[in-house]
Design a protein around this motif. Sequence first.
Motif, PDB file in Angstrom:
ATOM      1  N   HIS A   1       3.768 -14.716   4.105  1.00  0.00           N
ATOM      2  CA  HIS A   1       3.333 -16.202   4.462  1.00  0.00           C
ATOM      3  C   HIS A   1       4.321 -16.463   5.795  1.00  0.00           C
ATOM      4  N   THR A   2       4.300 -17.524   6.157  1.00  0.00           N
ATOM      5  CA  THR A   2       5.116 -17.904   7.371  1.00  0.00           C
ATOM      6  C   THR A   2       5.973 -18.987   7.280  1.00  0.00           C
ATOM      7  N   HIS A   3       7.250 -18.960   7.980  1.00  0.00           N
ATOM      8  CA  HIS A   3       8.194 -19.784   7.968  1.00  0.00           C
ATOM      9  C   HIS A   3       7.943 -20.738   9.000  1.00  0.00           C
TER      10      HIS A   3
ATOM     11  N   THR B   1       7.275 -18.133  12.112  1.00  0.00           N
ATOM     12  CA  THR B   1       7.562 -16.597  11.942  1.00  0.00           C
ATOM     13  C   THR B   1       6.668 -15.961  10.818  1.00  0.00           C
ATOM     14  N   LEU B   2       6.283 -14.824  11.003  1.00  0.00           N
ATOM     15  CA  LEU B   2       5.481 -14.229  10.082  1.00  0.00           C
ATOM     16  C   LEU B   2       6.334 -13.435   9.033  1.00  0.00           C
ATOM     17  N   ASN B   3       6.344 -13.436   7.729  1.00  0.00           N
ATOM     18  CA  ASN B   3       7.186 -13.024   6.787  1.00  0.00           C
ATOM     19  C   ASN B   3       6.603 -12.115   5.696  1.00  0.00           C
ATOM     20  N   ALA B   4       7.306 -11.231   5.053  1.00  0.00           N
ATOM     21  CA  ALA B   4       6.713 -10.524   4.057  1.00  0.00           C
ATOM     22  C   ALA B   4       7.095 -11.375   2.661  1.00  0.00           C
ATOM     23  N   ASN B   5       6.536 -10.872   1.672  1.00  0.00           N
ATOM     24  CA  ASN B   5       6.928 -11.483   0.334  1.00  0.00           C
ATOM     25  C   ASN B   5       8.417 -11.671  -0.099  1.00  0.00           C
TER      26      ASN B   5
ATOM     27  N   SER C   1      11.613 -11.280   4.419  1.00  0.00           N
ATOM     28  CA  SER C   1      12.241 -10.604   5.526  1.00  0.00           C
ATOM     29  C   SER C   1      11.038 -10.810   6.710  1.00  0.00           C
ATOM     30  N   ASP C   2      11.473 -10.685   7.930  1.00  0.00           N
ATOM     31  CA  ASP C   2      10.809 -11.015   8.978  1.00  0.00           C
ATOM     32  C   ASP C   2       9.820  -9.938   9.233  1.00  0.00           C
ATOM     33  N   LEU C   3       8.538  -9.899   9.651  1.00  0.00           N
ATOM     34  CA  LEU C   3       7.706  -8.952  10.064  1.00  0.00           C
ATOM     35  C   LEU C   3       7.906  -8.647  11.581  1.00  0.00           C
ATOM     36  N   GLN C   4       7.804  -7.441  11.755  1.00  0.00           N
ATOM     37  CA  GLN C   4       8.119  -7.140  13.149  1.00  0.00           C
ATOM     38  C   GLN C   4       6.966  -6.204  13.980  1.00  0.00           C
ATOM     39  N   TYR C   5       7.082  -6.211  14.983  1.00  0.00           N
ATOM     40  CA  TYR C   5       6.183  -5.043  15.898  1.00  0.00           C
ATOM     41  C   TYR C   5       7.082  -4.530  16.919  1.00  0.00           C
ATOM     42  N   GLN C   6       7.256  -3.254  16.639  1.00  0.00           N
ATOM     43  CA  GLN C   6       8.003  -2.536  17.662  1.00  0.00           C
ATOM     44  C   GLN C   6       9.547  -3.088  17.565  1.00  0.00           C
ATOM     45  N   GLY C   7      10.076  -3.479  16.659  1.00  0.00           N
ATOM     46  CA  GLY C   7      11.500  -4.003  16.622  1.00  0.00           C
ATOM     47  C   GLY C   7      11.524  -5.415  16.768  1.00  0.00           C
ATOM     48  N   VAL C   8      10.360  -6.271  17.283  1.00  0.00           N
ATOM     49  CA  VAL C   8      10.569  -7.535  17.612  1.00  0.00           C
ATOM     50  C   VAL C   8      10.011  -8.517  16.726  1.00  0.00           C
ATOM     51  N   ARG C   9      10.634  -9.444  16.070  1.00  0.00           N
ATOM     52  CA  ARG C   9      10.051 -10.355  15.081  1.00  0.00           C
ATOM     53  C   ARG C   9       8.446 -10.988  15.743  1.00  0.00           C
ATOM     54  N   ILE C  10       7.763 -11.116  14.760  1.00  0.00           N
ATOM     55  CA  ILE C  10       6.507 -11.779  15.043  1.00  0.00           C
ATOM     56  C   ILE C  10       6.700 -13.206  14.917  1.00  0.00           C
ATOM     57  N   GLU C  11       6.512 -13.871  16.067  1.00  0.00           N
ATOM     58  CA  GLU C  11       6.840 -15.609  15.860  1.00  0.00           C
ATOM     59  C   GLU C  11       6.008 -16.079  17.035  1.00  0.00           C
ATOM     60  N   ALA C  12       5.672 -17.061  16.939  1.00  0.00           N
ATOM     61  CA  ALA C  12       5.227 -18.389  18.123  1.00  0.00           C
ATOM     62  C   ALA C  12       6.032 -19.595  18.124  1.00  0.00           C
ATOM     63  N   LYS C  13       6.300 -19.965  19.395  1.00  0.00           N
ATOM     64  CA  LYS C  13       7.220 -21.082  19.648  1.00  0.00           C
ATOM     65  C   LYS C  13       6.391 -22.203  20.479  1.00  0.00           C
TER      66      LYS C  13
END
Length: 64
Positions: free
Chosen positions: A5-7, A40-44, A47-59
């Motif tokens: 889900h997203t937070h 932010t994209l989050n697992a069940n 925890s934050d989902l990450q790509y190459q160690g960076v949290r996936i988010e939009a601001k």
Amino acid sequence: PNEGHTHLLINGKKAARVYGSWFHIGPDMLAEGANDITVTLNANDHSDLQYQGVRIEAKSSVTK
């Protein structure tokens, strides 16, 4: 199931979990003036989902 889900954070505070493709931010959720919105994209397990160690988010920011 098992897709996560997203937070939604408003001004750094968690405002909601979002499970669909859209979410209505009501005027009562925003402070007067500028508001910082982060999603932010989050697992069940939340925890934050990450790509190459960076949290996936939009601001973005909105002004009420």
